[in-house]
Scaffold this motif. Sequence first.
Motif, PDB file in Angstrom:
ATOM      1  N   ARG A  28       0.831  -1.203   0.000  1.00 23.91           N
ATOM      2  CA  ARG A  28       0.000   0.000   0.000  1.00 23.91           C
ATOM      3  C   ARG A  28       0.863   1.249   0.000  1.00 23.91           C
ATOM      4  NH1 ARG A  28      -4.394  -0.495   3.740  1.00 23.91           N
ATOM      5  NH2 ARG A  28      -5.612  -0.994   1.920  1.00 23.91           N
ATOM      6  N   SER A  69      -3.074  -5.632   7.539  1.00 21.90           N
ATOM      7  CA  SER A  69      -1.881  -4.890   7.121  1.00 21.90           C
ATOM      8  C   SER A  69      -0.797  -4.953   8.194  1.00 21.90           C
ATOM      9  CB  SER A  69      -2.218  -3.437   6.793  1.00 21.90           C
ATOM     10  OG  SER A  69      -2.609  -2.738   7.941  1.00 21.90           O
ATOM     11  N   LYS A  71       2.551  -2.788   9.145  1.00 21.37           N
ATOM     12  CA  LYS A  71       3.308  -1.557   8.896  1.00 21.37           C
ATOM     13  C   LYS A  71       4.640  -1.680   9.621  1.00 21.37           C
ATOM     14  CE  LYS A  71      -0.903   1.182   8.760  1.00 21.37           C
ATOM     15  NZ  LYS A  71      -1.689   2.218   9.414  1.00 21.37           N
ATOM     16  N   GLU A  89       9.944   2.794   5.434  1.00 19.52           N
ATOM     17  CA  GLU A  89       8.576   2.646   5.924  1.00 19.52           C
ATOM     18  C   GLU A  89       7.797   1.881   4.873  1.00 19.52           C
ATOM     19  OE1 GLU A  89       7.409   6.701   6.438  1.00 19.52           O
ATOM     20  OE2 GLU A  89       8.372   6.856   8.393  1.00 19.52           O
ATOM     21  N   GLU A  91       3.962  -0.405   4.253  1.00 16.14           N
ATOM     22  CA  GLU A  91       2.695  -0.993   4.681  1.00 16.14           C
ATOM     23  C   GLU A  91       2.365  -2.079   3.667  1.00 16.14           C
ATOM     24  OE1 GLU A  91      -1.939   0.035   5.785  1.00 16.14           O
ATOM     25  OE2 GLU A  91      -0.644   1.640   5.076  1.00 16.14           O
ATOM     26  N   CYS A  93      -0.100  -5.365   2.753  1.00 14.10           N
ATOM     27  CA  CYS A  93      -1.455  -5.820   3.052  1.00 14.10           C
ATOM     28  C   CYS A  93      -1.766  -7.142   2.379  1.00 14.10           C
ATOM     29  CB  CYS A  93      -2.474  -4.787   2.571  1.00 14.10           C
ATOM     30  SG  CYS A  93      -2.236  -3.161   3.280  1.00 14.10           S
TER      31      CYS A  93
END
Length: 167
Positions: A28, A69, A71, A89, A91, A93
Amino acid sequence: MSENGAAGANGNEQPPQIKMNILGQFVRDLSFENVMAQKGATGEIQPNINVQVNLDAKKRAAEHQFEVSIKLNIDSKSKADNDQLFLLEIEYCGVFHVEGVPEEQLHPFLMIECPRMLFPFLRRIVSDVTRDGGYPPLNLENIDFVQIYRAELARRQGEQGGQTANA
């Protein structure tokens, strides 16, 4: 004793058959900031890596479908001078079809078993991104999703206990 009559004769019910399918997986959001390269720094640097994990699960419009998800916030700094090396970083899913899980066990199932299924794919992406960013591939250790789930439950119970004490 017949196989069909064994459970009914004793009054024992068979536990529901759990069905889980991964319908899809996707990134994502992904951000990789290569701070060391931007500064033009080179040479052998010993990294200090901090990994923060957040989990989320929500029901989708389709029956028995859930989106889960993971993260990750990965912060890498130099051990010598604490200078930022990189910040990653992501994310990641998964869309799951889940049936046969009792309602009281659904939340832990979504927050433990589903992330466990996604993790090898997420680990590969993190390894590839850090390698492509000019660092040795970061091979994440296995994440204990049971421990994360228990810690979150304890945190929420602590918050609720604090709210009732203030009321």
